[in-house]
Scaffold this motif. Sequence first.
Motif, PDB file in Angstrom:
ATOM      1  N   LEU A  35       5.964  -5.997  13.481  1.00 29.71           N
ATOM      2  CA  LEU A  35       7.036  -5.240  14.149  1.00 29.71           C
ATOM      3  C   LEU A  35       7.248  -3.902  13.455  1.00 29.71           C
ATOM      4  O   LEU A  35       7.418  -2.872  14.086  1.00 29.71           O
ATOM      5  N   TYR A  36       7.244  -3.975  12.118  1.00 30.99           N
ATOM      6  CA  TYR A  36       7.454  -2.779  11.301  1.00 30.99           C
ATOM      7  C   TYR A  36       6.508  -2.772  10.125  1.00 30.99           C
ATOM      8  O   TYR A  36       6.109  -3.823   9.640  1.00 30.99           O
ATOM      9  N   TYR A  37       6.186  -1.575   9.663  1.00 31.33           N
ATOM     10  CA  TYR A  37       5.633  -1.406   8.321  1.00 31.33           C
ATOM     11  C   TYR A  37       6.748  -0.823   7.461  1.00 31.33           C
ATOM     12  O   TYR A  37       7.605  -0.072   7.964  1.00 31.33           O
ATOM     13  N   VAL A  38       6.703  -1.137   6.171  1.00 31.81           N
ATOM     14  CA  VAL A  38       7.548  -0.430   5.208  1.00 31.81           C
ATOM     15  C   VAL A  38       6.602   0.251   4.227  1.00 31.81           C
ATOM     16  O   VAL A  38       5.640  -0.372   3.769  1.00 31.81           O
ATOM     17  N   VAL A  39       6.848   1.524   3.953  1.00 35.72           N
ATOM     18  CA  VAL A  39       6.066   2.225   2.931  1.00 35.72           C
ATOM     19  C   VAL A  39       7.037   2.712   1.869  1.00 35.72           C
ATOM     20  O   VAL A  39       8.107   3.257   2.187  1.00 35.72           O
ATOM     21  N   GLY A  40       6.684   2.495   0.610  1.00 37.74           N
ATOM     22  CA  GLY A  40       7.534   2.922  -0.504  1.00 37.74           C
ATOM     23  C   GLY A  40       7.782   4.425  -0.452  1.00 37.74           C
ATOM     24  O   GLY A  40       6.846   5.203  -0.228  1.00 37.74           O
ATOM     25  N   GLY A  41       9.020   4.817  -0.653  1.00 38.88           N
ATOM     26  CA  GLY A  41       9.387   6.238  -0.576  1.00 38.88           C
ATOM     27  C   GLY A  41       8.683   7.099  -1.606  1.00 38.88           C
ATOM     28  O   GLY A  41       8.602   8.319  -1.456  1.00 38.88           O
ATOM     29  N   GLY A  89      -4.999 -10.264  -0.013  1.00 38.52           N
ATOM     30  CA  GLY A  89      -4.189 -11.443   0.278  1.00 38.52           C
ATOM     31  C   GLY A  89      -2.835 -11.006   0.816  1.00 38.52           C
ATOM     32  O   GLY A  89      -2.401  -9.877   0.579  1.00 38.52           O
ATOM     33  N   GLU A  90      -2.215 -11.860   1.609  1.00 36.04           N
ATOM     34  CA  GLU A  90      -0.874 -11.542   2.106  1.00 36.04           C
ATOM     35  C   GLU A  90       0.063 -12.668   1.719  1.00 36.04           C
ATOM     36  O   GLU A  90      -0.297 -13.834   1.815  1.00 36.04           O
ATOM     37  N   SER A  91       1.248 -12.314   1.262  1.00 36.47           N
ATOM     38  CA  SER A  91       2.241 -13.352   0.969  1.00 36.47           C
ATOM     39  C   SER A  91       3.609 -12.868   1.437  1.00 36.47           C
ATOM     40  O   SER A  91       3.842 -11.663   1.577  1.00 36.47           O
ATOM     41  N   LYS A  92       4.471 -13.826   1.680  1.00 34.23           N
ATOM     42  CA  LYS A  92       5.811 -13.500   2.183  1.00 34.23           C
ATOM     43  C   LYS A  92       6.783 -13.575   1.005  1.00 34.23           C
ATOM     44  O   LYS A  92       6.805 -14.582   0.286  1.00 34.23           O
ATOM     45  N   ARG A  93       7.543 -12.517   0.784  1.00 33.91           N
ATOM     46  CA  ARG A  93       8.464 -12.481  -0.352  1.00 33.91           C
ATOM     47  C   ARG A  93       9.747 -11.749   0.013  1.00 33.91           C
ATOM     48  O   ARG A  93       9.736 -10.885   0.878  1.00 33.91           O
ATOM     49  N   ALA A  94      10.768 -12.052  -0.754  1.00 29.68           N
ATOM     50  CA  ALA A  94      11.991 -11.248  -0.654  1.00 29.68           C
ATOM     51  C   ALA A  94      11.763  -9.999  -1.496  1.00 29.68           C
ATOM     52  O   ALA A  94      11.520 -10.096  -2.700  1.00 29.68           O
ATOM     53  N   MET A  95      11.772  -8.848  -0.840  1.00 29.98           N
ATOM     54  CA  MET A  95      11.460  -7.606  -1.549  1.00 29.98           C
ATOM     55  C   MET A  95      12.700  -6.739  -1.682  1.00 29.98           C
ATOM     56  O   MET A  95      13.501  -6.634  -0.758  1.00 29.98           O
ATOM     57  N   ASP A  96      12.813  -6.106  -2.857  1.00 29.28           N
ATOM     58  CA  ASP A  96      13.876  -5.109  -3.051  1.00 29.28           C
ATOM     59  C   ASP A  96      13.427  -3.798  -2.437  1.00 29.28           C
ATOM     60  O   ASP A  96      12.391  -3.254  -2.834  1.00 29.28           O
ATOM     61  N   LEU A  97      14.183  -3.304  -1.470  1.00 34.26           N
ATOM     62  CA  LEU A  97      13.878  -1.992  -0.905  1.00 34.26           C
ATOM     63  C   LEU A  97      14.875  -0.991  -1.456  1.00 34.26           C
ATOM     64  O   LEU A  97      16.022  -1.332  -1.743  1.00 34.26           O
ATOM     65  N   LYS A  98      14.426   0.242  -1.619  1.00 35.71           N
ATOM     66  CA  LYS A  98      15.281   1.260  -2.247  1.00 35.71           C
ATOM     67  C   LYS A  98      15.505   2.420  -1.285  1.00 35.71           C
ATOM     68  O   LYS A  98      14.716   2.610  -0.335  1.00 35.71           O
ATOM     69  N   PRO A  99      16.544   3.193  -1.534  1.00 38.08           N
ATOM     70  CA  PRO A  99      16.745   4.381  -0.688  1.00 38.08           C
ATOM     71  C   PRO A  99      15.497   5.265  -0.758  1.00 38.08           C
ATOM     72  O   PRO A  99      14.918   5.422  -1.826  1.00 38.08           O
ATOM     73  N   GLY A 100      15.093   5.785   0.385  1.00 38.57           N
ATOM     74  CA  GLY A 100      13.888   6.622   0.435  1.00 38.57           C
ATOM     75  C   GLY A 100      12.688   5.880   0.986  1.00 38.57           C
ATOM     76  O   GLY A 100      11.743   6.496   1.486  1.00 38.57           O
ATOM     77  N   ASP A 101      12.669   4.545   0.877  1.00 40.04           N
ATOM     78  CA  ASP A 101      11.595   3.774   1.510  1.00 40.04           C
ATOM     79  C   ASP A 101      11.679   3.984   3.021  1.00 40.04           C
ATOM     80  O   ASP A 101      12.770   4.194   3.566  1.00 40.04           O
ATOM     81  N   ILE A 102      10.528   3.907   3.674  1.00 39.38           N
ATOM     82  CA  ILE A 102      10.564   4.188   5.121  1.00 39.38           C
ATOM     83  C   ILE A 102      10.176   2.955   5.943  1.00 39.38           C
ATOM     84  O   ILE A 102       9.334   2.156   5.531  1.00 39.38           O
TER      85      ILE A 102
END
Length: 573
Positions: free
Chosen positions: A396-402, A456-469
Amino acid sequence: MNHILLSTILLFVSGSFFCQSNWTGNTSPTYPELVEHLQQLDKAHKELSMYNMGPSDYGLPIYLFVINGGKDSIRTFAKALAGTTILINNAIHPGEPDGINACLIWLDQWIAQGKPLESKNGDKLPVIAFIPAYNVGGMMNRSSTSRANQNGPEEYGFRGSTRNFDLNRDFIKMDSENAFTFAKIFHSLDPDVFIDNHVSNGADYQYTLTYIASMKERMSPEMKELTYEKCIPFLTKNVEQQGWDLFPYVELKGETPAQGIHAFNDLPRYAMGYASLFHSISFTVETHMLKPFPQRVQATLAFMEGIISFTTLNALEIEDKRSAAKLWARNLEHYAFNYQLTEKADSISFKGYEHSFPVHPITGLKELSYDRSKAYERMIPWFRTYVPTDSMKVPLYYVVGGQEQDVIDRLIANHVIFETLTKASIDTLHVFSVKSYKSPSQPYEGHFKLGQIEVGESKRAMDLKPGDILIPSQQDAALFLHASLQPRAEDSYLTWNFFDSYLQQKEYFSNYVFKDQIAEILAGNRTLKEEYELRKATDEKFRNSEWDQLYFIYSRSPYFEQTFMRLPIYQKF
Ligand SMILES: [Zn+2]
């Protein structure tokens, strides 16, 4: 069909023209001459405009010349976006300047005809835009020798850019300023049709004019049908009426045409592969290097006239099918990649020259030679079926680190829509970890491009920060997004070394300290202890290496850095 075709050939330009042209001989203008000439046309004709679209690596601007635009740049680009538009790219390889002369002749003829904006049947001329010369640095580096096997013109530019890139490999990685300027031009026009003009290398044969169409397997069903069922047959007939045979690019399967030709895999790194990510009907024109320059120019011009006629006559259908293609890409459920040519062969009638392998008097070796006095026409194998060897479910979405500004700059340049996070949050995401890869010992286009990537792909709870897209897959730039962000795709940003820093471990341990901690780690993790004991029992090298044993436990312990080999790209399904 036939009578329609005959009546609409050369819609706007009659076959004979009476104006004197500077561009029909064995010379091609220098970059300053070209720019000056086009500036004069811009001043003299209200239907013609030239725009400075941004820098090249050389320092001089890259221009865009527009025929049938609006009154000013705002109205021109609005008209191009709203209507049917052709974009032609010249001199990405300045040693192959045929397109420059062809565009200049087309302009001379069109002006001599009274600048018709409608055909005899009332069909409207599309917006026609061309980049006079894209590789400005290469244009400024002229000689008569860099194309060793080419028959003219007398002088021409060099293939490499100022920074010695082949710009026709630079459309995804975008190392050059030129590529950013190209993206600006491309997205300002959103061309329905894109042509990249070149001159071939390789085998000898009778054709002057060959073309590469985008790989059909990568296209939307609508664009595939329009390109292969309608456009190519039209062009073949149209240029034939103008006196030219049109043949697919002679990409040899073996050493000679006898073993067959194959379809070209236009990866997104190439101009036409890039354009096809955005559903333009894309062609590379390849004239044959051994034919005289003036003849090659006329053949390039014939193709240009053919594509203008096709676009004019089919404007509504092209618009409709491109809209359908955009919708198809937005709603893709799976993205296929790593295409391989299959052994499935059709056959095609080919006009070639007999070849032999006479012994060369200097090298003393048997070397391939074509005999132009022995022309033939016969069927040869034509390999034109690719299959994807990989595919992935579209998130549905990608997230890329800011922090990945280089990646984000390229997404912005390509009109990728995203949302920038303004506050910290935690989200459950799919994370990519690189398991293995190979890097070559020699650079390719300024990169030690990674290959044979396993992830490899794994499912995790990730910390996202301001600036990540946060980038939705449901958008017009969807194919660009998957091509660049899916780590294992052929031209992904991982392969082009954008994420190399994540592939190096930053922390280690000291043996003499860590060996006192392993008892506690193993006591707390029964599975790890079992794996460790098994390995020790079955692997002699492991059994005799303190480092291997300690690293085995360390890399599976909480002390090991979590981010090693983890990419700053996440997916949400
Ligand atoms: Zn080329």
